[in-house]
Design an enzyme around this catalytic site. Structure first.
Site, PDB file in Angstrom:
ATOM      1  N   GLU A  62       0.836  -1.210   0.000  1.00 50.82           N
ATOM      2  CA  GLU A  62       0.000   0.000   0.000  1.00 50.82           C
ATOM      3  C   GLU A  62       0.863   1.249   0.000  1.00 50.82           C
ATOM      4  O   GLU A  62       0.602   2.220  -0.711  1.00 50.82           O
ATOM      5  CB  GLU A  62      -0.910   0.034   1.235  1.00 50.82           C
ATOM      6  CG  GLU A  62      -1.932  -1.086   1.311  1.00 50.82           C
ATOM      7  CD  GLU A  62      -1.425  -2.312   2.040  1.00 50.82           C
ATOM      8  OE1 GLU A  62      -0.237  -2.671   1.875  1.00 50.82           O
ATOM      9  OE2 GLU A  62      -2.213  -2.929   2.761  1.00 50.82           O
ATOM     10  N   CYS A  93      -2.251  -2.813   7.120  1.00 52.51           N
ATOM     11  CA  CYS A  93      -1.680  -2.753   8.466  1.00 52.51           C
ATOM     12  C   CYS A  93      -1.866  -1.335   9.027  1.00 52.51           C
ATOM     13  O   CYS A  93      -2.272  -0.408   8.318  1.00 52.51           O
ATOM     14  CB  CYS A  93      -0.199  -3.129   8.434  1.00 52.51           C
ATOM     15  SG  CYS A  93       0.874  -1.789   7.880  1.00 52.51           S
TER      16      CYS A  93
HETATM   17  N1  THU Z   1       2.283  -6.362   4.047  1.00 52.47           N
HETATM   18  C1  THU Z   1       1.776  -5.542   3.080  1.00 52.47           C
HETATM   19  O1  THU Z   1       2.407  -5.319   2.030  1.00 52.47           O
HETATM   20  N2  THU Z   1       0.573  -4.970   3.302  1.00 52.47           N
HETATM   21  C2  THU Z   1      -0.190  -5.182   4.412  1.00 52.47           C
HETATM   22  O2  THU Z   1      -1.251  -4.572   4.548  1.00 52.47           O
HETATM   23  C3  THU Z   1       0.232  -6.130   5.422  1.00 52.47           C
HETATM   24  C4  THU Z   1       1.619  -6.632   5.292  1.00 52.47           C
HETATM   25  C5  THU Z   1       3.581  -6.976   3.805  1.00 52.47           C
HETATM   26  C6  THU Z   1       4.700  -6.454   4.651  1.00 52.47           C
HETATM   27  C7  THU Z   1       5.658  -7.613   4.631  1.00 52.47           C
HETATM   28  O3  THU Z   1       6.458  -7.523   3.470  1.00 52.47           O
HETATM   29  C8  THU Z   1       4.768  -8.834   4.506  1.00 52.47           C
HETATM   30  O4  THU Z   1       3.502  -8.344   4.067  1.00 52.47           O
HETATM   31  C9  THU Z   1       4.575  -9.609   5.795  1.00 52.47           C
HETATM   32  O5  THU Z   1       4.164  -8.784   6.827  1.00 52.47           O
END
Ligand code: THU
Length: 139
Positions: A62, A93
């Protein structure tokens, strides 16, 4: 005010989010995420998560997409689509909720996955009583 987006634009955003996930760099978590944002100019910016051997520096999909839009001069996010290769949708997140709120307090937020399950939500639902630019003017 929150606006709506056309089914065609939503389909384009979904396609862009899925394509961005394919380019994600996630060798540590193997959790592949793609995101696409529709901006005020009508353009779509997309990106995947970008991880780092120094784990704390990992960047979510995001934020990759939104920072890419902001770096191109965009200042308004109308909609965000997050795709994960999971059976159930994944919601942004906490850090990403704050960043979405900065550029798109009224943005529509959609999460899609590899099943027919999907989630449509809003920034006030994801981040109620958010800290924002107005708080810096207080005091
Ligand atoms: N991650 C995202 O790209 N977006 C989210 O909303 C949640 C988590 C990624 C971060 C990391 O590279 C992986 O997912 C595991 O947390």
């Amino acid at each position: 005010m929150s606006d709506s987006i056309s089914p065609l634009r939503l389909r384009r955003l979904e396609k862009a989010a899925r394509a961005a996930a394919a380019a994600a760099y996630c060798p540590y978590s193997n959790f592949r995420v793609g995101a696409a944002v529709l901006t005020g100019s009508g353009k779509i910016y997309a990106g995947g998560n970008v991880e780092n051997a120094s784990y704390g520096l990992c960047n979510c999909a995001e934020r990759t997409a939104i920072f890419s839009a902001a770096a191109a001069g965009e200042r308004r996010v109308r909609a965000v689509v997050v795709y994960t290769a999971t059976p159930a949708p994944t919601l942004p997140c906490g850090a990403c909720r704050q960043v979405i709120s900065e550029f798109g307090p009224e943005a529509l937020v959609f999460s899609i996955c590899d099943s027919a399950q999907r989630c449509a939500t809003s920034v006030p639902e994801l981040l109620p009583r958010a800290f924002g630019p107005g708080d810096l003017l207080k005091g």
